[in-house]
Design a protein around this motif. Structure first.
Motif, PDB file in Angstrom:
ATOM      1  N   GLU A 158       8.672  22.311  31.142  1.00  0.00           N
ATOM      2  CA  GLU A 158      10.000  22.678  31.634  1.00  0.00           C
ATOM      3  C   GLU A 158       9.972  23.796  32.671  1.00  0.00           C
ATOM      4  N   ARG A 159       8.785  24.284  32.997  1.00  0.00           N
ATOM      5  CA  ARG A 159       8.701  25.234  34.105  1.00  0.00           C
ATOM      6  C   ARG A 159       8.943  24.525  35.435  1.00  0.00           C
ATOM      7  N   TYR A 160       8.822  23.208  35.462  1.00  0.00           N
ATOM      8  CA  TYR A 160       9.205  22.429  36.645  1.00  0.00           C
ATOM      9  C   TYR A 160      10.699  22.182  36.529  1.00  0.00           C
ATOM     10  N   ILE A 161      11.499  23.041  37.140  1.00  0.00           N
ATOM     11  CA  ILE A 161      12.939  22.939  36.926  1.00  0.00           C
ATOM     12  C   ILE A 161      13.592  21.879  37.801  1.00  0.00           C
ATOM     13  N   GLY A 162      12.944  21.471  38.852  1.00  0.00           N
ATOM     14  CA  GLY A 162      13.494  20.420  39.691  1.00  0.00           C
ATOM     15  C   GLY A 162      12.975  19.059  39.267  1.00  0.00           C
ATOM     16  N   CYS A 163      13.309  18.069  40.034  1.00  0.00           N
ATOM     17  CA  CYS A 163      12.847  16.707  39.729  1.00  0.00           C
ATOM     18  C   CYS A 163      11.519  16.397  40.387  1.00  0.00           C
ATOM     19  N   TYR A 164      10.806  17.384  40.829  1.00  0.00           N
ATOM     20  CA  TYR A 164       9.554  17.137  41.522  1.00  0.00           C
ATOM     21  C   TYR A 164       8.410  17.845  40.804  1.00  0.00           C
ATOM     22  N   CYS A 165       7.308  17.222  40.737  1.00  0.00           N
ATOM     23  CA  CYS A 165       6.055  17.743  40.178  1.00  0.00           C
ATOM     24  C   CYS A 165       5.961  17.623  38.667  1.00  0.00           C
TER      25      CYS A 165
ATOM     26  N   ALA B 252      12.685  17.472  33.429  1.00  0.00           N
ATOM     27  CA  ALA B 252      11.750  17.786  32.343  1.00  0.00           C
ATOM     28  C   ALA B 252      12.507  18.071  31.056  1.00  0.00           C
ATOM     29  N   ARG B 253      13.515  18.915  31.125  1.00  0.00           N
ATOM     30  CA  ARG B 253      14.316  19.227  29.948  1.00  0.00           C
ATOM     31  C   ARG B 253      15.020  17.968  29.432  1.00  0.00           C
ATOM     32  N   SER B 254      15.501  17.163  30.329  1.00  0.00           N
ATOM     33  CA  SER B 254      16.216  15.940  29.929  1.00  0.00           C
ATOM     34  C   SER B 254      15.294  14.959  29.216  1.00  0.00           C
ATOM     35  N   TRP B 255      14.100  14.717  29.778  1.00  0.00           N
ATOM     36  CA  TRP B 255      13.172  13.797  29.111  1.00  0.00           C
ATOM     37  C   TRP B 255      12.748  14.359  27.760  1.00  0.00           C
ATOM     38  N   ASN B 256      12.551  15.662  27.645  1.00  0.00           N
ATOM     39  CA  ASN B 256      12.186  16.249  26.360  1.00  0.00           C
ATOM     40  C   ASN B 256      13.301  16.060  25.331  1.00  0.00           C
ATOM     41  N   THR B 257      14.545  16.201  25.754  1.00  0.00           N
ATOM     42  CA  THR B 257      15.671  15.958  24.853  1.00  0.00           C
ATOM     43  C   THR B 257      15.670  14.511  24.380  1.00  0.00           C
ATOM     44  N   ILE B 258      15.421  13.603  25.295  1.00  0.00           N
ATOM     45  CA  ILE B 258      15.354  12.185  24.942  1.00  0.00           C
ATOM     46  C   ILE B 258      14.212  11.938  23.959  1.00  0.00           C
ATOM     47  N   PHE B 259      13.052  12.536  24.197  1.00  0.00           N
ATOM     48  CA  PHE B 259      11.931  12.365  23.266  1.00  0.00           C
ATOM     49  C   PHE B 259      12.317  12.836  21.865  1.00  0.00           C
ATOM     50  N   MET B 260      12.982  13.983  21.770  1.00  0.00           N
ATOM     51  CA  MET B 260      13.391  14.496  20.449  1.00  0.00           C
ATOM     52  C   MET B 260      14.308  13.511  19.736  1.00  0.00           C
ATOM     53  N   LYS B 261      15.286  13.013  20.451  1.00  0.00           N
ATOM     54  CA  LYS B 261      16.250  12.077  19.845  1.00  0.00           C
ATOM     55  C   LYS B 261      15.594  10.746  19.501  1.00  0.00           C
TER      56      LYS B 261
ATOM     57  N   ASP C 246       6.937  15.190  36.813  1.00  0.00           N
ATOM     58  CA  ASP C 246       6.484  13.828  36.514  1.00  0.00           C
ATOM     59  C   ASP C 246       4.993  13.675  36.809  1.00  0.00           C
ATOM     60  N   ALA C 247       4.530  14.234  37.919  1.00  0.00           N
ATOM     61  CA  ALA C 247       3.107  14.132  38.263  1.00  0.00           C
ATOM     62  C   ALA C 247       2.247  14.863  37.242  1.00  0.00           C
ATOM     63  N   ASP C 248       2.693  16.030  36.815  1.00  0.00           N
ATOM     64  CA  ASP C 248       1.961  16.787  35.798  1.00  0.00           C
ATOM     65  C   ASP C 248       1.865  15.983  34.501  1.00  0.00           C
ATOM     66  N   TRP C 249       2.971  15.428  34.063  1.00  0.00           N
ATOM     67  CA  TRP C 249       2.994  14.691  32.800  1.00  0.00           C
ATOM     68  C   TRP C 249       2.144  13.423  32.892  1.00  0.00           C
ATOM     69  N   MET C 250       2.226  12.702  34.023  1.00  0.00           N
ATOM     70  CA  MET C 250       1.422  11.483  34.199  1.00  0.00           C
ATOM     71  C   MET C 250      -0.075  11.817  34.207  1.00  0.00           C
ATOM     72  N   LYS C 251      -0.440  12.908  34.854  1.00  0.00           N
ATOM     73  CA  LYS C 251      -1.853  13.318  34.846  1.00  0.00           C
ATOM     74  C   LYS C 251      -2.335  13.558  33.420  1.00  0.00           C
ATOM     75  N   ARG C 252      -1.484  14.187  32.611  1.00  0.00           N
ATOM     76  CA  ARG C 252      -1.861  14.440  31.225  1.00  0.00           C
ATOM     77  C   ARG C 252      -1.939  13.140  30.422  1.00  0.00           C
ATOM     78  N   VAL C 253      -1.038  12.206  30.687  1.00  0.00           N
ATOM     79  CA  VAL C 253      -1.122  10.886  30.036  1.00  0.00           C
ATOM     80  C   VAL C 253      -2.453  10.240  30.383  1.00  0.00           C
ATOM     81  N   TYR C 254      -2.788  10.254  31.658  1.00  0.00           N
ATOM     82  CA  TYR C 254      -3.996   9.591  32.136  1.00  0.00           C
ATOM     83  C   TYR C 254      -5.263  10.244  31.586  1.00  0.00           C
ATOM     84  N   SER C 255      -5.277  11.558  31.486  1.00  0.00           N
ATOM     85  CA  SER C 255      -6.499  12.249  31.096  1.00  0.00           C
ATOM     86  C   SER C 255      -6.716  12.324  29.586  1.00  0.00           C
ATOM     87  N   THR C 256      -5.706  12.021  28.790  1.00  0.00           N
ATOM     88  CA  THR C 256      -5.844  12.189  27.338  1.00  0.00           C
ATOM     89  C   THR C 256      -5.762  10.889  26.547  1.00  0.00           C
TER      90      THR C 256
END
Length: 190
Positions: A133-140, A65-74, A142-152
């Motif tokens: 970023e409260r999802y500190i591991g590599c699980y969940c 989560a932190r890594s993808w957010n860093t990529i989004f910023m850049k 992505d599912a949270d973010w995809m759900k938000r993509v789908y619903s908005t």
């Protein structure tokens, strides 16, 4: 459009992915969650920028989560379109031309699983926001973010299909022909 690859000290698969994309005319950027980032002479020709996440422990294999957010910023400071890949993703020899064709139909392309590969336009990011970023591991995360993509967002402009109340699958826009779900070990031949 920028391509960003997230890596976790897997030089063999990282260099294979960079070279495959480079031979298709693509330039790439790298976010490494490990201080030992090694490019082959061939792959280094295709790299525009790399960042080493110095806040991460070199034993870590997570913090997506932190890594993808860093990529989004850049990336979104410079472009309105972004391709995100994990280093152990194997793309087809026609991936780059395919994504250029499909991006006119979709604002978001995802597949085949998790955060292995996704393409998004800046407007999707503006609607959805950051990874949690409260999802500190590599699980969940992505599912949270995809759900938000789908619903908005406009579902006709998304290459995801909600098949259950707990998950998604990609539609038949061609992801399965251009992204391989196999994961490669550090010692795999390039």
């Amino acid at each position: 459009m920028q391509i960003w690859i997230l890596t976790f000290n897997r030089p063999v698969v990282l260099n294979r992915l960079i070279e495959r994309l480079g031979k298709q005319g693509a330039r790439v950027n790298i976010l490494s969650n490990h201080p030992d980032l090694r490019f082959s002479p061939e792959s280094s020709k295709y790299v525009d920028e790399y960042i080493i996440n110095t806040l991460n422990s070199e034993e870590s294999n997570s913090w997506c989560a932190r890594s993808w957010n860093t990529i989004f910023m850049k990336a979104f400071a410079k472009t309105d379109e972004l391709i995100c890949l994990q280093d152990d993703t194997n793309v087809s020899d026609l991936f780059y031309p395919w994504i250029h064709e499909e991006k006119s139909k979709y604002d978001f392309i995802w597949g085949p699983a998790g955060d292995q590969f996704f393409y998004l336009k800046k407007d999707i990011f503006k609607n959805v926001g950051w990874w949690d970023e409260r999802y500190i591991g590599c699980y969940c995360g992505d599912a949270d973010w995809m759900k938000r993509v789908y619903s908005t967002n406009n579902k006709d402009r998304l290459s995801i299909v909600d098949t259950h109340d707990w998950g998604f699958t990609h539609n038949d826009c061609g992801v399965r022909y251009h992204i391989d779900t196999r994961h490669f070990s550090k010692t795999a031949d390039p």
